[in-house]
Design a protein around this motif. Structure first.
Motif, PDB file in Angstrom:
ATOM      1  N   LYS A  16       0.917  -1.544   0.154  1.00 17.06           N
ATOM      2  CA  LYS A  16       0.344  -0.129   0.102  1.00 17.06           C
ATOM      3  C   LYS A  16       1.156   0.995   0.134  1.00 17.06           C
ATOM      4  O   LYS A  16       0.224   2.190  -0.827  1.00 17.06           O
ATOM      5  CB  LYS A  16      -0.699   0.024   1.009  1.00 17.06           C
ATOM      6  N   ALA A  17       2.101   1.530   0.888  1.00 18.50           N
ATOM      7  CA  ALA A  17       2.512   3.068   0.780  1.00 18.50           C
ATOM      8  C   ALA A  17       3.501   2.620  -0.729  1.00 18.50           C
ATOM      9  O   ALA A  17       3.345   3.240  -1.037  1.00 18.50           O
ATOM     10  CB  ALA A  17       4.110   1.828   2.220  1.00 18.50           C
ATOM     11  N   GLU A  18       3.648   1.271  -1.220  1.00 13.90           N
ATOM     12  CA  GLU A  18       4.578   1.213  -2.471  1.00 13.90           C
ATOM     13  C   GLU A  18       3.073   2.279  -3.923  1.00 13.90           C
ATOM     14  O   GLU A  18       3.264   3.286  -3.986  1.00 13.90           O
ATOM     15  CB  GLU A  18       4.946   0.669  -3.603  1.00 13.90           C
ATOM     16  N   GLU A  19       2.586   1.604  -3.308  1.00 14.33           N
ATOM     17  CA  GLU A  19       1.264   1.842  -4.294  1.00 14.33           C
ATOM     18  C   GLU A  19       0.919   3.509  -3.794  1.00 14.33           C
ATOM     19  O   GLU A  19       1.298   4.363  -5.099  1.00 14.33           O
ATOM     20  CB  GLU A  19      -0.516   1.439  -3.719  1.00 14.33           C
ATOM     21  N   ARG A  23       1.846   6.561  -6.411  1.00 17.15           N
ATOM     22  CA  ARG A  23       0.234   7.486  -7.008  1.00 17.15           C
ATOM     23  C   ARG A  23       0.672   9.168  -6.471  1.00 17.15           C
ATOM     24  O   ARG A  23      -0.043  10.503  -7.287  1.00 17.15           O
ATOM     25  CB  ARG A  23      -1.278   7.552  -6.000  1.00 17.15           C
ATOM     26  N   TYR A  24       1.228   9.458  -5.647  1.00 13.42           N
ATOM     27  CA  TYR A  24       1.368  11.048  -5.671  1.00 13.42           C
ATOM     28  C   TYR A  24       3.001  10.929  -4.872  1.00 13.42           C
ATOM     29  O   TYR A  24       3.639  11.496  -4.282  1.00 13.42           O
ATOM     30  CB  TYR A  24       1.316  10.534  -3.157  1.00 13.42           C
ATOM     31  N   PRO A 101      -0.810   9.412   3.620  1.00 13.62           N
ATOM     32  CA  PRO A 101      -1.829  10.489   3.519  1.00 13.62           C
ATOM     33  C   PRO A 101      -3.104   9.268   4.216  1.00 13.62           C
ATOM     34  O   PRO A 101      -2.910   8.475   4.041  1.00 13.62           O
ATOM     35  CB  PRO A 101      -2.470  10.768   2.510  1.00 13.62           C
ATOM     36  N   LEU A 102      -2.902   9.711   6.040  1.00 14.67           N
ATOM     37  CA  LEU A 102      -3.634   9.036   6.946  1.00 14.67           C
ATOM     38  C   LEU A 102      -5.234   9.511   7.191  1.00 14.67           C
ATOM     39  O   LEU A 102      -5.677  10.866   7.382  1.00 14.67           O
ATOM     40  CB  LEU A 102      -2.959   8.926   8.278  1.00 14.67           C
ATOM     41  N   THR A 126      -9.268  16.203   0.271  1.00 10.22           N
ATOM     42  CA  THR A 126     -10.094  15.818  -1.346  1.00 10.22           C
ATOM     43  C   THR A 126      -9.491  14.644  -1.345  1.00 10.22           C
ATOM     44  O   THR A 126     -10.412  13.979  -2.883  1.00 10.22           O
ATOM     45  CB  THR A 126      -9.766  17.541  -1.910  1.00 10.22           C
ATOM     46  N   LEU A 127      -8.765  14.087  -0.781  1.00 17.03           N
ATOM     47  CA  LEU A 127      -8.073  13.045  -1.752  1.00 17.03           C
ATOM     48  C   LEU A 127      -9.564  11.995  -0.932  1.00 17.03           C
ATOM     49  O   LEU A 127      -9.995  12.193  -0.250  1.00 17.03           O
ATOM     50  CB  LEU A 127      -7.002  12.626  -0.754  1.00 17.03           C
TER      51      LEU A 127
END
Length: 168
Positions: A16-19, A23-24, A101-102, A126-127
């Motif tokens: 998930k962190a790699e994704e 992504r960001y 982002p958490l 807004t994410l």
């Protein structure tokens, strides 16, 4: 010995962190040596401590180096002089999610947070939901894994420092 369920959870968090890193990529400033989130006083669950301990016990020279290393005020004991994590392969879940982002709840109200160095020009509110890591769910999963695989110390928290994680 580190647990298979814990390792499965770590693998999912890393994926998930790699994704999110992909992504960001433009919004995330986290890089090797960026250690402003690496603060002293963090605690870990028994299953995390056991994983770190097992890894460190295979590296007695690193343990000796860490024990002799002077403390740097306001920094995690596992950082080297350049601000890089010396236990990076076995860093705890909290460290694996820093900067991302958490979302989490405080008094039944949804909150979002991110390292102040990231998303400087973006409103993280807004994410999309799928673009934010649900910290409450992650913590629940970690607690469950700890209950199953934390041994006699399950449910306890341990200081993230060399003396505490190497103690048997």
């Amino acid at each position: 010995m580190s647990s298979s369920r814990y390792q499965d959870l770590v693998a999912k968090v890393d994926a998930k962190a790699e994704e999110f890193q992909q992504r960001y990529a433009k919004q995330l400033q986290c890089r090797k040596g960026c250690s402003s989130c690496c603060l002293p006083g963090l605690t870990v669950f028994a299953v995390e401590r056991n994983s770190i301990r097992d890894w460190l016990l295979q590296r007695p020279e690193l343990v000796e180096k860490l024990q002799k290393q002077p403390e740097k005020a306001g920094a995690c004991r596992f950082l080297d002089a350049e601000g890089s994590c010396q236990i990076y392969p076995v860093r705890p879940i909290i460290c694996r999610t820093q900067g991302l982002p958490l979302s989490f709840k405080v008094n039944d109200r949804s909150q979002r947070d991110v390292c102040p160095l990231n998303f400087e020009k973006d409103d993280i509110l807004t994410l999309p939901v799928e673009g934010v890591l649900n910290l409450d769910l992650l913590n629940t999963l970690l607690v469950l894994v700890d209950q199953v695989e934390g041994g006699t110390e399950a449910g306890q928290r341990f200081a993230l420092n060399v003396d505490e994680v190497t103690r048997s």
